[in-house]
Design a protein around this motif. Sequence first.
Motif, PDB file in Angstrom:
ATOM      1  N   THR B  11       0.424   2.322  -8.398  1.00 15.47           N
ATOM      2  CA  THR B  11      -0.029   3.545  -7.796  1.00 15.47           C
ATOM      3  C   THR B  11      -1.453   3.649  -7.586  1.00 15.47           C
ATOM      4  O   THR B  11      -2.094   3.987  -6.463  1.00 15.47           O
ATOM      5  N   ILE B  14      -2.109   1.326  -4.630  1.00 16.27           N
ATOM      6  CA  ILE B  14      -1.923   1.886  -3.066  1.00 16.27           C
ATOM      7  C   ILE B  14      -3.063   2.777  -2.617  1.00 16.27           C
ATOM      8  O   ILE B  14      -3.352   2.470  -1.585  1.00 16.27           O
ATOM      9  N   PHE B 143       4.064   6.730  -3.005  1.00 19.36           N
ATOM     10  CA  PHE B 143       4.530   5.558  -2.447  1.00 19.36           C
ATOM     11  C   PHE B 143       4.954   5.849  -1.100  1.00 19.36           C
ATOM     12  O   PHE B 143       5.107   5.130  -0.169  1.00 19.36           O
TER      13      PHE B 143
END
Lengths: 330, 286
Positions: B11, B14, B143
């Motif tokens: 997470t 990203i 995502f």
Amino acid sequence: MRKRDLIFVILLGVIIFAIPSFVKNNYYMSILVFFGINTSMAIGLCLLLGYSGQISLAHAGFFGIGAYSSGILTVKFGLPPLLGVAVGIILTIMVALTIGIPTLRLRGHYLAMATLCAGEVLFICFKEMDSLTGGPSGLPGIPPFGIGSFVLTKPVQYYYLAWILALMILCFSLNLVNTRVGRALLSFRYKPLGSEEGALSVGVNVVQYRIKIFVLSTVYCALAGNVYAHFMSFVSPENFDMHFSTLLIIMIVVGGMGNIWGAVWGAGVMTYLPELLMAFKDFDILIYGVLLIGILVLMPEGMYGAFVQSLRRFAVKRQGVFDLKKGFRK
Amino acid sequence: MVLQFLFTGLTNGILYAMVAFGFNIIFSATEIFNFAQGEFVMLGGMLAITFNQILQLPMIVSLLVAVLVVAAIGGLIERLAISPVATASFVTLIIITFGVAIFLRGAAMFAWGKNPYALPAFSGEKPLSIFGAVITTQVLWIFGIALVLFGVLTFFFTKTIYGKAMLACNYNRDAARLVGIPARWMVTFSFILSGGLGALGGVIIAPISMMFYGQGLMIGIKGFVAAGVGGIGSPAGALVGGLILGVAEAFGAGFISSGYKDAMSMIILILVLCFKPTGLFRIGSE
């Protein structure tokens, strides 16, 4: 050293040694000590930014290495302060070479990346190595600087120490930029003044010069750090974070890149300005931001550069224009 | 436990990848390291929170407006601070972006104070359980949005004429101008694009991590490091660099010590710079 520089250095020396007889206030004295410390660092960064065209974001960290090696060796191991200075220099050179050699061999600006990281890593080390550095709460009780039985205790003595160091660094750097080394540095400085290909073609070892200047500028920081630690008798990680690295860069921008006297001027302005901005508390960063952008956009040659230029313009007005064949004419 | 760390790491990764992508866009067009990239993320998050929580706008509207506003700020910065000194040296340009970052941080402190704020999750706070690891639904949003975004950006740079024009400016600016590409506007456009991209990153991360004025600094550094690890200018490198950093950090914090968490990524970049300085994904040397 050029004759004009020599005159200015002597003038500065006289002023520095005259000041203590006028300034008795400890607060102003300590600001002047910081001015001296910052001058040493600013001159180093000026060589790096202005002369070799590289940027370092880890100079606060190198300042910290100097300060912590003085602090740790004297507080935790009870060793004499001079040893702290030596260890500080050796450690700094080692760290500087580790990040300088691989990144400065390449074209482009890998040093900026590497020093950004190195600065953060050093800051985190100062904060996390509790047993040595005292962690986030800092390292108190650093003894005063001294050699044998001669110990510096009063602020005015540190004032002399800081400024003798600064003057030595100033003389050394002014000499350096006016010798073969300085001309070599100018030859590969960023365009349009010089070019790397041109410098290489006449046999200037560009990479080696870049590494040497980087290491030299970090050593200046370490020395300043030694003085700082003994003067404050307390160091904490917050003094060596990104914010301070940025402040050092602002000094150079304010003074003007590529001029050593500008660095002295910038150090002076940026030592006193934070004191003036105390009233704004943390909002001072807003002013620093505007200052950085404003100066770079409106007068890229810095305050000192702008001042020199206006002097020159004034001289031209008074004496007329210089003509190659006829000399000065109105 | 391992899976939990992995999800946390991915997470964060990203987000780093998105910031790294923003870096790359500006670097591709101008060869500037934009140190204000992290501030775009912070502004995006803070603006979305303001629109949603204080002005009570619907979530989707606040998100869009936040992204658009930050994109406009990006363009404005280029016009006001970068373009007047476009011919200056690299060092000058880098320091200007520093000034911009400090200024935006100060302005954010002025506008929102020092308290952290949070945005509610896009679809409820109820956590999901996957193979024993607990994740919030927001992670799925992150995502999903990031994947779509990377797809769109890849399409933009490889298939559309505007994307190709931007890449052309990177390869050879003068040649690009000769074939009629308005290189100056491409620079402005790159700032707008990367401002919007950064803001989007801030918007989707705001529900799981609190936002405050100073957050941009660390996020910016991490994104920069991710770009460096992957190879400055390489889109695939940004994604992989970001994910590597995020995961390394999560495992470092979990298994070694949380105090050294931030040092992990820095040491990775220093190692990469020592052994393969052009980054993992950039072929050839400079």
